[in-house]
Design an enzyme around this catalytic site. Structure first.
Site: not given
Length: 700
Positions: A62, A103, A106, A126
């Site tokens: 992020a 992310g 991901e 995270e």
């Protein structure tokens, strides 16, 4: 900020993530990715798509610049981007180099294929922010590498290389050489062989005795993570990948993510994350100052502190000249450094070759003249003004022009030290914390005449040696120790009133502190605090301190190094036991003062000690010693064992509410008559205005 560059090479579309420095997945970048996928789908020339980043990162996750803003959750979300990629009927290949975290990983797992260079670094960190992966990471990673390996990776937040991840099945290919060329060749092979699209969501995940395994994991983190909710939710989400369909597991993950986002623990951990990055920014420095080269470092003093400081530089390949006054002390210091490295070799954390290479960079000496080649010289002698001034007189004579001269003082006036020299612009405080080769915190103390280039050099160089640097102004104790004085003083006064050392330690450790004040004193050496108290009592005779800590030192109980302090340490053990002799000494002192012991609650212990930190922290901000409240939090999180899940003393005060804290301080002032408890002017101002130390409004 950030976008995706689109180009076509023969029959492959290349989408290059472009949001420096680490390709944070900003709203603009997410939108650009979806547009790029749409463009590739619509172009009949394109038969495959490659996603690639820059040399530094595929994507670090992020975009932290959007945290807490509407853009962070605006559509297209990362989940939406991944759904668009999965739905694409042309193969999409993630080409991973550099960092691929959170992310970013991901996103890569949402592609149909993944290739990487061996040195690429991947992970889902995270949990360190009190969260769990929120874009399908808890559901896709188990499908790729298995539930147990995925859970270990998610729970630890640790990173591994793509080379390590290949065997587990995270990547379809780990390549050598040029990443983009390798990705293009891989894409054309997929097209040529008409290989089917591989969607990770369509894989199944099994684990033998899954229910027992996940319950075992819950029991394990229950002890280790204590009150932190994120590790338990990580387990529950990964368990859902085994017991539920992908879509149902994704909904569970989303619910948990949203729930964790609002927890006090996650707020505190995110505050700590951003605060550490903010600490590196120094007001008044433009960021373009010329920095001085540091190719050789000198360290004066080969004791525990000096040898630990030297290791920081040896470990990153910088030669160190280590100076001592006596041969025996020099040999002990050299042996201590070697012994510390040998411990790392025994633990498999360092090779014998690396040990030898680091020791070869060390040059022990008894001659001040040998420091003449050093670009940075750090003194680590006894905490005494005259001793340090004598060192700097000699350095003024032998150090080359432009060398940075640093003092490791923890409390003394850097300006008085600098005034001894003819080069005050070259003088700076570098307060390392013990053990200096382990502790991350480095207080950088700016003197009145410290040069901007000196400051820029040491702040940037701190990153190279793995330190979290925080700027402080000149005062007694700077940030950390100035706040520690009233904290420790309150602990001593609580002893007089009826508490025991072990009750105080236990209450603060249960609240979250890594060590209570008395265990910490035994570890650091109670004689160090004794010297400082004597100086304080001479400088400010009107401030009342408990005599109990001094009486302990008069008994020769300096802590672990003498086998006895507040606790006894039998057989050299580090876990001390409460000693009835200390209890008897405290009771005797109370009787001398005519004090009847009262019951002291754990709540009072925590409030008096922690609010003492807060009140002094506010005065430090008023005096301009710290740049910002979050810098104070970083000091206590990195150097004093303050619980990370509480965000630091100033953030904790914000969360509790300054209005209530001010009223509690007023009550302490009435009950004790101690002028310290008059709330700092900044506390009263912020409480009256409904504001916080960290600048947010608490009212509607």
């Amino acid at each position: 900020m950030g976008c995706t560059n689109f180009q076509i090479r023969d029959d492959v579309a290349i989408l290059t993530l472009n949001n420096p420095p680490v390709n944070g997945l900003s709203f603009e970048l997410r939108s650009s990715l979806v547009n790029g996928i749409d463009r590739a789908i619509a172009d009949s020339r394109v038969r495959a798509v490659v996603l690639v980043g820059n040399d530094r990162a595929f994507s670090g996750g992020a975009d932290i610049r959007e945290f807490g803003t509407p853009l962070a959750l605006a559509e297209p979300s990362l989940r939406t981007v991944i759904c668009e990629i999965e739905a694409c009927r042309k193969p999409v290949i993630a080409a991973v180099g550099g960092l691929c975290l959170g992310g970013g990983l991901e996103l890569a797992m949402g592609c149909h294929y993944r290739i990487a260079i061996r040195e690429a670094v991947v992970g889902l960190p995270e949990v360190k922010l009190g969260l769990l992966p929120g874009a399908g990471g808890t559901q896709r990673l188990p499908r790729l590498i298995g539930a147990e390996a995925a859970l270990n990776m998610i729970l630890s937040g640790a990173t591994i290389t793509a080379g390590q991840a290949e065997a587990a099945g995270m990547f379809d290919s780990v390549i050598e050489g040029d990443l983009l060329e390798g990705a293009l060749a891989f894409a054309r092979e997929i097209v040529r062989d008409q290989k089917p699209l591989q969607r990770v969501r369509d894989l199944t995940v099994h684990h033998p005795n899954a229910e027992a395994f996940f319950q075992f994991a819950r029991n394990a983190v229950g002890g280790a993570a204590k009150s932190l909710p994120a590790p338990r939710r990580c387990i529950d989400a990964v368990a859902a990948s085994v017991s539920m369909s992908f879509d149902d597991g994704l909904r569970v993950e989303r619910d948990y993510f949203v729930g964790l986002l609002g927890t006090p623990e996650s707020k505190a951990l995110r505050h700590a994350f951003f605060s550490e990055r903010a600490a590196a920014k120094v007001a008044g420095l433009s960021g373009v100052e010329t920095t001085r080269p540091i190719d050789v470092v000198g360290v004066i003093g080969a004791g525990t502190m000096g040898s630990g400081i030297a290791m920081n530089f040896l470990s990153v390949g910088i030669p160190v000249v280590l100076l001592e006054s006596k041969q025996e002390m020099l040999e002990h210091g050299t042996a201590r450094i070697r012994g510390n490295y040998e411990n790392l070799v025994r633990k498999g954390m360092l090779s014998k070759m690396d040990l030898d290479a680091r020791m070869a960079l060390l040059r022990p000496t008894l001659a001040y003249g040998d420091l003449g080649e050093a670009d940075l010289i750090i003194e680590a002698v006894f905490e005494d003004m005259e001793a340090k001034q004598n060192v700097f007189r000699r350095l003024d004579e032998v150090a080359k022009p432009g060398a940075i001269l640093a003092t490791n003082t923890s409390t003394l006036d850097v300006n008085r030290i600098a005034a001894i020299t003819q080069r005050p612009q070259d003088i700076v405080g570098l307060h390392f914390f013990s053990p200096a080769n382990v502790m991350r915190l480095l207080e950088v103390v700016r003197g009145d005449r410290t040069g901007a280039d000196v400051l820029a050099t040491v702040m940037r160089f701190a990153q190279k040696i793995g330190k979290t640097a925080v700027l402080a102004g000149v005062c007694d104790g700077f940030i950390g120790n100035r706040m520690l004085f009233p904290y420790s003083r309150q602990a001593g006064l609580l002893l007089e009133e009826g508490a025991t050392p072990w009750q105080i330690d236990r209450a603060l450790e249960k609240w979250g502190m890594a060590m209570g004040p008395f265990r910490m004193g035994d570890l650091a050496g109670n004689d160090i605090g004794w010297v400082i108290r004597k100086r304080h009592q001479a400088e400010a005779p009107g401030v009342r301190y408990s005599r109990i800590p001094d009486m302990l030192c008069e008994m020769g109980r300096f802590g672990q190094k003498t086998g006895a302090g507040w606790y006894t340490y039998e057989g050299g053990r580090r876990n001390g036991k409460p000693d009835p002799a200390v209890d008897d000494m405290i009771v005797s002192h109370r009787n001398t003062l005519g004090i009847s012991a009262r019951r002291v609650s754990d709540k009072e212990i925590v409030e008096r000690c922690i609010y003492a930190l807060v009140n002094e922290g506010a005065r430090i901000l008023e005096d301009g010693i710290a740049q910002r409240a979050s810098d104070i939090d970083v000091v206590y999180l990195s150097g004093y064992g303050f619980p990370r899940q509480r965000g630091g003393p100033m953030f904790y005060a914000d969360e509790v509410g300054l209005y209530g804290i001010a009223r509690t301080m007023d009550r302490f002032a009435r009950e004790s008559g101690d002028p310290f408890w008059q709330p700092a002017a900044l506390v009263r101002q912020l409480a009256a205005e409904g504001k916080t130390f960290n600048g947010t409004q608490t009212g509607a």
